[in-house]
Scaffold this active site. Structure first.
Site, PDB file in Angstrom:
ATOM      1  N   SER A  16     -53.407 -33.065 -36.125  1.00  0.00           N
ATOM      2  CA  SER A  16     -54.696 -33.091 -35.434  1.00  0.00           C
ATOM      3  C   SER A  16     -54.689 -32.249 -34.167  1.00  0.00           C
ATOM      4  CB  SER A  16     -55.082 -34.537 -35.098  1.00  0.00           C
ATOM      5  OG  SER A  16     -55.335 -35.275 -36.261  1.00  0.00           O
ATOM      6  N   THR A  61     -55.611 -43.501 -35.773  1.00  0.00           N
ATOM      7  CA  THR A  61     -54.895 -43.479 -37.039  1.00  0.00           C
ATOM      8  C   THR A  61     -54.067 -44.740 -37.204  1.00  0.00           C
ATOM      9  OG1 THR A  61     -53.559 -42.087 -38.511  1.00  0.00           O
ATOM     10  CG2 THR A  61     -52.853 -42.217 -36.208  1.00  0.00           C
ATOM     11  N   LYS A  65     -56.789 -48.594 -37.160  1.00  0.00           N
ATOM     12  CA  LYS A  65     -58.175 -48.373 -37.580  1.00  0.00           C
ATOM     13  C   LYS A  65     -58.978 -49.662 -37.676  1.00  0.00           C
ATOM     14  CE  LYS A  65     -57.224 -44.056 -39.989  1.00  0.00           C
ATOM     15  NZ  LYS A  65     -57.379 -43.270 -41.234  1.00  0.00           N
ATOM     16  N   ASN A  86     -62.113 -44.651 -37.199  1.00  0.00           N
ATOM     17  CA  ASN A  86     -61.124 -43.595 -36.965  1.00  0.00           C
ATOM     18  C   ASN A  86     -61.562 -42.618 -35.877  1.00  0.00           C
ATOM     19  OD1 ASN A  86     -63.100 -42.139 -38.665  1.00  0.00           O
ATOM     20  ND2 ASN A  86     -61.530 -40.537 -38.739  1.00  0.00           N
ATOM     21  N   ASP A 102     -63.549 -40.652 -41.684  1.00  0.00           N
ATOM     22  CA  ASP A 102     -62.648 -40.582 -42.845  1.00  0.00           C
ATOM     23  C   ASP A 102     -63.442 -40.639 -44.145  1.00  0.00           C
ATOM     24  OD1 ASP A 102     -60.178 -40.353 -41.606  1.00  0.00           O
ATOM     25  OD2 ASP A 102     -59.834 -42.511 -41.533  1.00  0.00           O
ATOM     26  N   GLY A 127     -53.081 -49.208 -51.728  1.00  0.00           N
ATOM     27  CA  GLY A 127     -53.148 -49.623 -50.336  1.00  0.00           C
ATOM     28  C   GLY A 127     -54.452 -50.318 -50.023  1.00  0.00           C
ATOM     29  N   TYR A 208     -51.012 -35.378 -45.518  1.00  0.00           N
ATOM     30  CA  TYR A 208     -51.007 -33.921 -45.560  1.00  0.00           C
ATOM     31  C   TYR A 208     -49.728 -33.335 -44.983  1.00  0.00           C
ATOM     32  CZ  TYR A 208     -52.610 -34.933 -40.831  1.00  0.00           C
ATOM     33  OH  TYR A 208     -52.729 -35.445 -39.562  1.00  0.00           O
ATOM     34  N   GLY A 229     -54.244 -34.383 -48.349  1.00  0.00           N
ATOM     35  CA  GLY A 229     -55.311 -34.759 -47.438  1.00  0.00           C
ATOM     36  C   GLY A 229     -55.677 -33.738 -46.385  1.00  0.00           C
TER      37      GLY A 229
END
Length: 246
Positions: A16, A61, A65, A86, A102, A127, A208, A229
């Protein structure tokens, strides 16, 4: 100097800061910066805000969240519907307002990847944390039926041990919303029966970093289509930027 940032427990994997720093450079924005804030507990958020008076926006993150809610003054209707935050907007009157980008990021990234909707579509969401809630909202909007998969028995979720050949065959889209496989723990992956995967499957990993997780590698070896991602990161980051600058 306008300050933005990301809060989480462990941020060594995050792109980020790189993403926004490059964005500022490309747009010749010289009065903004983006920092990473690793905090051991979400209870430290108020102190973090007080210690950084130039803060005007935050991303959130894992694992905060859902935990961040009590520290917000307001949540957007979308975030309230999803049940996870987020992105935090710093209002001019000092209020902290929670949003969820998100959901939008995943939805837009999935549109160009998974071709099925309606009766032909079926997804397994690995998840049940804050990220999975955004994924669920997007799947509902895209008319893709789904089942949740969890390590622990839950009323609305299967366990990994319950994933049979029939279930894997009936759900051609498998989405990893867990942190398993995130750098530096690249040897980890969700414990699904990878031997049941086929070229008709689509594996989407919200992770990612690394670019190809073990989850995706196993999918590729089975002939499945795979996607990480990173594109989702870009979509959600741009949506956050619009919130911070409206």
């Amino acid at each position: 100097m306008r300050q933005f940032g990301l809060i989480g427990k462990s941020l060594s994997h995050s792109f980020s800061q790189t993403y926004f720093t490059q964005k500022f450079h490309n747009l010749d924005i010289t009065d903004c910066r983006y920092d990473l804030f690793e905090i051991p507990s979400i209870s430290e958020l108020p102190d973090l805000v007080r210690a950084n008076p130039d803060l005007v926006g935050l991303n959130v993150t894992i694992p905060y969240k859902e935990q961040v809610w009590p520290y917000l003054d307001e949540v957007s209707p979308t975030a309230a519907r999803i049940g996870a935050v987020n992105t935090i907007e710093f209002a001019e009157d000092g209020r902290l307002i929670g949003h969820n980008t998100d959901y939008l990021g995943f939805r837009e990234s999935l549109r160009s990847f998974y071709p099925h909707t309606g009766e032909q579509a079926g997804a397994l969401v690995l998840g049940t944390g804050g990220s999975s809630k955004a994924v669920e909202a997007a799947l509902r909007e895209l008319d893709i039926r789904y089942l949740l998969v969890s390590r622990s028995p839950l009323n609305l979720a299967l366990t990994y041990e319950e994933l049979s050949l029939e279930i894997i065959k009936a759900h051609s889209l498998i989405i990893n919303t867990t942190p398993l496989g995130t750098y530096p723990n690249v040897a980890e992956c969700p414990p699904i029966p990878y031997e049941f995967l086929t070229p008709q499957h689509y594996l989407f990993d919200l992770i990612y970093n690394p670019r190809e997780t073990l989850f995706l590698e196993k999918g590729r070896e089975a002939g499945a289509q795979i996607k990480n991602g990173f594109e989702m990161l870009g979509f959600q980051a741009e949506a956050a930027w619009e919130i911070w600058n409206r």
